[in-house]
Design an enzyme around this catalytic site. Structure first.
Site, PDB file in Angstrom:
ATOM      1  N   ASP A 207       7.571  35.993  38.764  1.00 51.37           N
ATOM      2  CA  ASP A 207       7.538  34.509  38.553  1.00 51.37           C
ATOM      3  C   ASP A 207       7.895  34.390  37.430  1.00 51.37           C
ATOM      4  OD1 ASP A 207       4.495  34.905  37.713  1.00 51.37           O
ATOM      5  OD2 ASP A 207       4.055  34.428  39.549  1.00 51.37           O
TER       6      ASP A 207
ATOM      7  N   ARG B 295       1.244  28.006  39.079  1.00 47.34           N
ATOM      8  CA  ARG B 295       3.004  27.795  39.515  1.00 47.34           C
ATOM      9  C   ARG B 295       3.540  26.226  39.610  1.00 47.34           C
ATOM     10  NH1 ARG B 295       4.411  31.756  42.876  1.00 47.34           N
ATOM     11  NH2 ARG B 295       6.540  30.434  42.980  1.00 47.34           N
TER      12      ARG B 295
ATOM     13  N   TYR C 255      -4.477  36.757  41.296  1.00 48.66           N
ATOM     14  CA  TYR C 255      -3.986  37.971  41.562  1.00 48.66           C
ATOM     15  C   TYR C 255      -5.525  38.690  41.716  1.00 48.66           C
ATOM     16  CZ  TYR C 255       0.933  38.550  39.816  1.00 48.66           C
ATOM     17  OH  TYR C 255       1.777  38.485  39.227  1.00 48.66           O
TER      18      TYR C 255
ATOM     19  N   PRO D  28       1.654  44.014  37.191  1.00 52.65           N
ATOM     20  CA  PRO D  28       2.261  42.446  37.014  1.00 52.65           C
ATOM     21  C   PRO D  28       1.386  41.219  36.621  1.00 52.65           C
ATOM     22  CG  PRO D  28       0.925  42.246  39.431  1.00 52.65           C
ATOM     23  CD  PRO D  28       0.871  45.021  38.511  1.00 52.65           C
TER      24      PRO D  28
END
Lengths: 602, 602
Positions: free
Chosen positions: B48, B239, B247, B326
């Protein structure tokens, strides 16, 4: 037999004034139709300049990005005057836009059809199409006082004629409208049908205009350039792509038929216009154009309609109510800003949020503007069309004189200086609470950071043309005392007698009012969650007066606006982006009167 | 019977690497097909984060505007560490992007499907659609040296299987391709078919990730936040809309099946992940999420493929050749930049402009980058997953240590620091001509004004990914001497033996080379028409190193780059936006060797 239909707003004319209104109403969900007698939209030429303020307005409808992408930008302005050896020489360069608060420090040029297409596509996305070719052939306003005073009635009856009826389709249609807008240009059929006269006169200045791709060694061909030569005057307006527009002053012998004393366009051609310009540009060269996109002849006239509306049901806007010379580039801008001013008022009245008296402010605000514009235009056109000052002609227009006028009137050419005078929707009483945020002018651009994520936000982007009043609470530093004060203020505003509740339809306070909170403080240690929920309807609604993380933008707005961070100050921004009122939190009850003077309790 | 077809480039996999390549080739007019085994595109979650450099790359394809409009921006980064009373407390805020030359000083977060849609729509406008669901079942590369060396042959044979054949349509198809790109993810079928091994190992760190709309009083919930607590570590990534990604570090007991020793996803749920985060966030509160958009479990592995291609005909890119944790947000960025690097090279070879050896630079440049990235990622992941330093645990990771690593590696997280080492297309010999414009790095953003109209222009906007080499001539001041020198230089470049003519297909010099001239001087008195026609193919191609009319942007580039305005300096920018060479005009003949080493005479 004619069709008969009903519509809330019928707009006649799909030029700049008409499409601005139709799109605004379509976006607001108002029942609207728009007709135009031309079978297709304008393909080239016509008006072409979009001022910085009009770009801001387009941005408030989400349309500026495309305009900027498609258009040419004018950043620099050059001046030429008679030089030593008979030709012209450069006497200076200045910024094209001198208004320091412009968000967009340039003008955009783009042919009228491309500008209209931006609106037409937006309207279409909201379900409204321009109906063409159609024209009005009859217009009647009911004489019945009950009908005229009721918002459920349709007191305006317009007969429309379809100019190319398809198949069995009826050629005429009768439309019963609540409101009609005549946006049908300088020769407005609507204005004539209403019997409204134009005040003012034609002048003697005759100008030719040609859009071309020039071959030239003139170094300012891509800048807006004003040329005063001993062979006449010329204005250069660079356009999209490689096009350039030349405005050229013509003498009577060039164009007037000596028998009739009238303009004879057949005496002129684009090639002849170019050859006149060539004499003016000497010693620079101007070759034959590879491409002539459009050309015409103007006689400058400055006139304004005696009235902008009849019975508060039929209105006129744009060229239908004011005409001026093309060189100041104000025609399209004035037209769009007329209906940007009017559209939200239609929406408020039609939704029953406001009394019809709100519509009176349209003429009050826009006719005064048109008169000021014409006063400016007269001076500018006289200076521009006048002979230059030379050794032989000491009465001529000097460069300094022209430049001074150019800069003095920067507010007009940029559109930034528009200042609406006091009315039901402009209350300058507490101007001292924010001395540099002028009540009656548009809310100035200013970058803040969003408190929750430090993203730089241009305040104008939080003031979309969504027909809501924006309540900007400048709350200062989030101290414990301030939070207590804010809680008390929230309490006061939540009271059923407060404007905030009283004028919110169906109890939904976010229908008419949009709350934005602007705190003072440092981004590193301001916790936006301290802002009481009333002033923080969503995490995106709290801004901070600080620079962004790069330190390159934002900050210092309290000082710039003259707002005391030790107080709570409320700035009311109208749906069209103009500051309507400024109130110290101690006097917030005065807003009950402000809004009460035009809003209807729900 | 199977269908048999031919295509120049077959791309397997429509994730970030595949779509970047397919769109670039579609825009370049290359014959390309792209398949994907998923029946529909990703709807939520997955990768993302788009780094500043990747935004610049998207801008070079004209795609950044939409990305910026749809995505969330991360400007600020917050750090939390164990506080005095058992919970966490804020230890600092820093800019999310520390690379000072970033054109976009933020990262963008947006779900992978929305990012892919931007490319899919662009490809579609160029006539290329993702074919899905289709997967390769066999791949053979010809052993015939003649076939392998000829560009008119199709030496790669791929058998594709359609996963839902429509009606009578054949279920399989044989595609003969000149080149194949395997962009089919971490479990790449293409990589396995080629027998390429992955080097590196799994680590012990297990992380859970959940996309949610949080209810919380945590003040940095809309900032990228790294939290080290005594209850574990957590990374917050805000986001689009109101979504937030968490996370969360998991312990073995949370997730490992004690019998098999393997991760057992069924032991975990988004609710459990949130409850782990809740312990880490203490004393801040984290309520139940109203909306869980997506969740998954990661085991961090850092591996890189031993080779990126076979026989210079089949290539792999993206996760197929490198995987990493990530949290540094590099997976999608690395993937897109892999194929941004490769696509123009495919185009050059397929058009016969370049020898196939050019393709070797892909692995040279991108594999080294992946190795550097993995080295960085190992350090970052170790720091991030490690225990925080506290009074009891003096060996833990301190805030300063973490912050130092964060800032040192800013070049990676922003993508700005990517530096390709010397090769046929990176010649650092004359670095001293522009000491601060690093050969092998991307051309830095810089605002100039366009000489003809004083419009501010970001130089990167004149460097679109249009597969042309950009020749930036820094010509200094337009003195009489300089103009004479420029005329001589033009003469030299127009010579048939010059690279400029020799490597221009069909004698059209603007096919491969795009000339931009950057003069030094003052906007008020620089006449761009003095620039000889060779260096001024269009009026828009002459820039000036000066501020714009507002004085707020532009200027000082000669000084910033370390370019001497008393010389003529040529900066060669590759089609992907990286500086390939810098040459003083006195040594311009050296470019015959530079371009001669990979371009083919026409």
């Amino acid at each position: 037999m004619s069709l008969e239909n009903r519509v809330d707003v019928l707009i006649i004319g799909a030029g700049p004034a008409g499409i601005m209104c139709a799109n605004a109403l379509a976006m607001a969900g108002v029942d609207v139709r728009i007709i135009d007698k031309r079978p297709v939209k304008v393909a080239a030429g016509q008006a072409d300049g979009i001022s910085p303020r009009t770009i801001e307005v387009l941005q408030s409808y989400g349309l500026a990005e495309r305009l900027i992408r498609e258009g040419n930008q004018m950043h620099m302005c050059a001046f030429y005057n008679p030089g030593r050896d008979g030709g012209i020489e450069c006497t200076g360069h200045v910024p094209d836009i001198t208004a320091s608060t412009s968000r967009y420090p340039f003008q955009i040029t783009l042919h009228q059809g491309a500008i209209e297409a931006i609106f037409v596509d937006s309207m279409r996305a909201h379900g409204v199409e321009v109906e063409r070719p159609k024209q009005p052939v009859d217009l009647e306003i009911s004489e019945d006082p009950d009908e005229l005073s009721s918002l459920s009635s349709y007191p305006v009856k317009v007969t429309l004629e379809r100019l190319d009826p398809v198949g069995e389709e009826s050629k005429t249609e009768i439309v019963h409208a609540k409101f009609v807008l005549g946006a049908d240009g300088a020769h407005s059929w609507v204005r004539k049908a209403l019997g409204i006269s134009m005040e003012g006169e034609q002048t003697d200045y005759i100008w030719g205009v040609v859009d071309m791709v020039p071959e030239t060694n003139f170094p300012d061909i891509r800048n807006r350039t004003a040329i005063h030569s001993e062979n006449g005057s010329c204005m250069i307006i660079p356009r999209e792509g490689d096009l350039v527009r030349l405005y050229t002053q013509l003498s009577d012998t060039d164009i007037i038929d000596p028998l009739t004393g009238r303009v004879d366009k057949s005496k002129m051609s684009p090639q002849k216009l170019i050859s006149v310009s060539r004499r003016i540009l000497h010693p620079f060269e101007l070759g034959e154009s590879k491409e002539i996109e459009w050309w015409t002849i103007y006689i400058i006239g400055q006139r304004v309609a005696s009235s902008y509306s009849v019975k508060n049901r039929v209105f006129i806007a744009g060229d239908a109510c004011h005409t001026h010379s093309p060189k100041a580039g104000q025609g399209m801008n004035a037209a769009m800003n007329d209906t940007h001013n009017l559209a939200w008022k239609f929406a408020y009245v039609l939704r029953g949020w406001s009394s019809p008296s709100l519509l009176k402010t349209y003429e009050h605000e826009r006719r005064k503007y048109a008169q000021d514009l014409i006063d400016f235009d007269k001076k500018f056109a006289t200076l521009f069309s006048g002979k230059p000052r030379t050794a032989e002609n000491e009465d001529g227009v000097s460069h300094d004189e022209f430049l001074r006028a150019f800069q003095t009137f920067g507010g007009f050419t940029s559109g930034i200086g528009v200042h609406y005078s006091p009315s039901a929707i402009v209350d300058p009483k507490h101007q001292q609470c924010a001395e540099n945020l002028i009540i009656g002018q548009r809310m100035v651009p200013q970058i803040f950071v969003r408190a929750a994520d430090c993203r730089p936000i241009e305040i104008q982007d939080l003031l979309p043309a969504d027909i809501r009043f924006k309540l900007l609470f400048f709350v200062g530093h989030l101290t414990e005392t301030r939070v207590t004060e804010l809680n008390a203020l929230a309490e006061e505003l939540r009271n059923p007698s407060s404007f905030f509740v009283k004028y919110s339809p169906d109890g939904n306070v976010s229908t008419v009012f949009d709350v934005i909170t602007i705190a003072a403080g440092d981004k590193g240690d301001t916790n936006y969650l301290l802002v009481p929920a009333f002033f923080r309807p969503h995490w995106t609604r709290v801004l901070l007066d600080d620079t962004d993380m790069t330190g390159r933008q934002g900050g210092r707005a309290y000082a710039r606006f003259g707002i005391d961070p030790e107080q709570i100050t409320l700035v009311v921004v109208r749906p069209d982006g103009y500051v309507g009122a400024i109130i110290p939190s101690t006097a917030v009850a005065e807003l009950d009167n402000y809004f009460g003077s035009f809003l209807t309790p729900s």
